[in-house]
Scaffold this motif. Sequence first.
Motif, PDB file in Angstrom:
ATOM      1  N   SER A 142      98.710  42.518  68.248  1.00 20.33           N
ATOM      2  CA  SER A 142      98.047  44.015  69.236  1.00 20.33           C
ATOM      3  C   SER A 142      99.163  44.992  67.987  1.00 20.33           C
ATOM      4  O   SER A 142     101.219  44.031  67.920  1.00 20.33           O
ATOM      5  CB  SER A 142      99.151  44.346  70.237  1.00 20.33           C
ATOM      6  N   ILE A 163      90.298  51.426  60.124  1.00 22.27           N
ATOM      7  CA  ILE A 163      90.014  53.122  61.248  1.00 22.27           C
ATOM      8  C   ILE A 163      90.492  51.962  62.545  1.00 22.27           C
ATOM      9  O   ILE A 163      89.340  51.080  63.052  1.00 22.27           O
ATOM     10  CB  ILE A 163      88.280  53.373  61.352  1.00 22.27           C
ATOM     11  N   THR A 164      90.654  52.589  63.390  1.00 19.62           N
ATOM     12  CA  THR A 164      91.228  51.915  64.645  1.00 19.62           C
ATOM     13  C   THR A 164      90.648  52.855  65.820  1.00 19.62           C
ATOM     14  O   THR A 164      90.257  53.029  66.909  1.00 19.62           O
ATOM     15  CB  THR A 164      92.686  51.557  65.383  1.00 19.62           C
ATOM     16  N   ARG A 165      91.065  53.831  65.728  1.00 21.44           N
ATOM     17  CA  ARG A 165      90.781  55.191  66.584  1.00 21.44           C
ATOM     18  C   ARG A 165      90.361  56.133  65.582  1.00 21.44           C
ATOM     19  O   ARG A 165      90.943  57.257  64.934  1.00 21.44           O
ATOM     20  CB  ARG A 165      91.602  55.742  67.484  1.00 21.44           C
ATOM     21  N   PRO A 166      89.646  57.192  66.192  1.00 19.79           N
ATOM     22  CA  PRO A 166      88.817  58.844  65.805  1.00 19.79           C
ATOM     23  C   PRO A 166      90.578  59.801  65.070  1.00 19.79           C
ATOM     24  O   PRO A 166      89.816  60.447  64.656  1.00 19.79           O
ATOM     25  CB  PRO A 166      87.893  59.223  66.788  1.00 19.79           C
ATOM     26  N   ASP A 167      91.379  59.482  65.871  1.00 19.13           N
ATOM     27  CA  ASP A 167      92.467  60.637  65.367  1.00 19.13           C
ATOM     28  C   ASP A 167      93.559  59.589  64.269  1.00 19.13           C
ATOM     29  O   ASP A 167      94.584  60.363  64.083  1.00 19.13           O
ATOM     30  CB  ASP A 167      93.335  61.080  66.899  1.00 19.13           C
ATOM     31  N   SER A 168      93.155  58.447  63.726  1.00 25.54           N
ATOM     32  CA  SER A 168      94.342  57.504  62.745  1.00 25.54           C
ATOM     33  C   SER A 168      93.482  56.483  62.098  1.00 25.54           C
ATOM     34  O   SER A 168      92.760  56.497  62.523  1.00 25.54           O
ATOM     35  CB  SER A 168      95.698  57.681  63.755  1.00 25.54           C
ATOM     36  N   ASP A 210      94.745  53.383  60.258  1.00 28.83           N
ATOM     37  CA  ASP A 210      95.827  52.514  59.549  1.00 28.83           C
ATOM     38  C   ASP A 210      95.337  51.384  57.886  1.00 28.83           C
ATOM     39  O   ASP A 210      94.692  51.419  57.432  1.00 28.83           O
ATOM     40  CB  ASP A 210      95.893  51.319  60.655  1.00 28.83           C
ATOM     41  N   ARG A 225     100.578  53.697  60.511  1.00 27.92           N
ATOM     42  CA  ARG A 225      99.119  54.953  61.003  1.00 27.92           C
ATOM     43  C   ARG A 225      99.675  55.838  60.606  1.00 27.92           C
ATOM     44  O   ARG A 225     100.399  56.306  60.411  1.00 27.92           O
ATOM     45  CB  ARG A 225      99.333  54.308  62.382  1.00 27.92           C
ATOM     46  N   LYS A 262      98.841  59.557  61.813  1.00 27.58           N
ATOM     47  CA  LYS A 262      98.033  60.266  62.559  1.00 27.58           C
ATOM     48  C   LYS A 262      97.577  61.546  62.363  1.00 27.58           C
ATOM     49  O   LYS A 262      98.540  62.103  61.018  1.00 27.58           O
ATOM     50  CB  LYS A 262      99.311  60.969  63.450  1.00 27.58           C
ATOM     51  N   ASP A 300      90.713  64.759  66.215  1.00 26.41           N
ATOM     52  CA  ASP A 300      89.566  63.364  65.750  1.00 26.41           C
ATOM     53  C   ASP A 300      88.944  64.166  64.787  1.00 26.41           C
ATOM     54  O   ASP A 300      88.939  65.253  64.312  1.00 26.41           O
ATOM     55  CB  ASP A 300      88.464  63.717  66.745  1.00 26.41           C
TER      56      ASP A 300
END
Length: 146
Positions: A56, A76-81, A83, A93, A95, A99
């Motif tokens: 985590s 790619i961990t989220r559509p808005d960022s 890593d 990360r 940001k 999206d």
Amino acid sequence: MLLWIGAAPAQQAQLRPAEPAQPATVRVRQRILIRVTRISIPRTPIASAAPLPPISWVEQRSEQCVPMESLAGAAITRPDSVDLVLAGGKRMRAKLDGDCPALGFYQGFTVARTSDGRLCAQRDTIRSASGSTCRIEGFRSLVPAR
């Protein structure tokens, strides 16, 4: 570029000597792209090693520019960022400005090389393989949760 085509020998006697060429300004424009490869996680664990628990990550304040030569990979961990994995194992990360659905990242993304050699928030963008761009709004340092 000057191109001079010679006349036939009989006509050369009638030609006047050419005036010296005037210097001209030449501009060379170059675009360098840096490809950042997406990190793939193996789906099957190695038989001799025990599986590790997932890590985590906790976001912390960080610098708003990253040296481009330190980029080693991305996840790619989220559509808005995105890593970023840096040389030496550090993670950051990036940001993005909302999206970026085109960041399905077929095989990574590209960033345009800048004159200062740094990838900076509020200035630079990343380009997916599909051609869409997403602006980097800010960077956060990632550290493992305790």
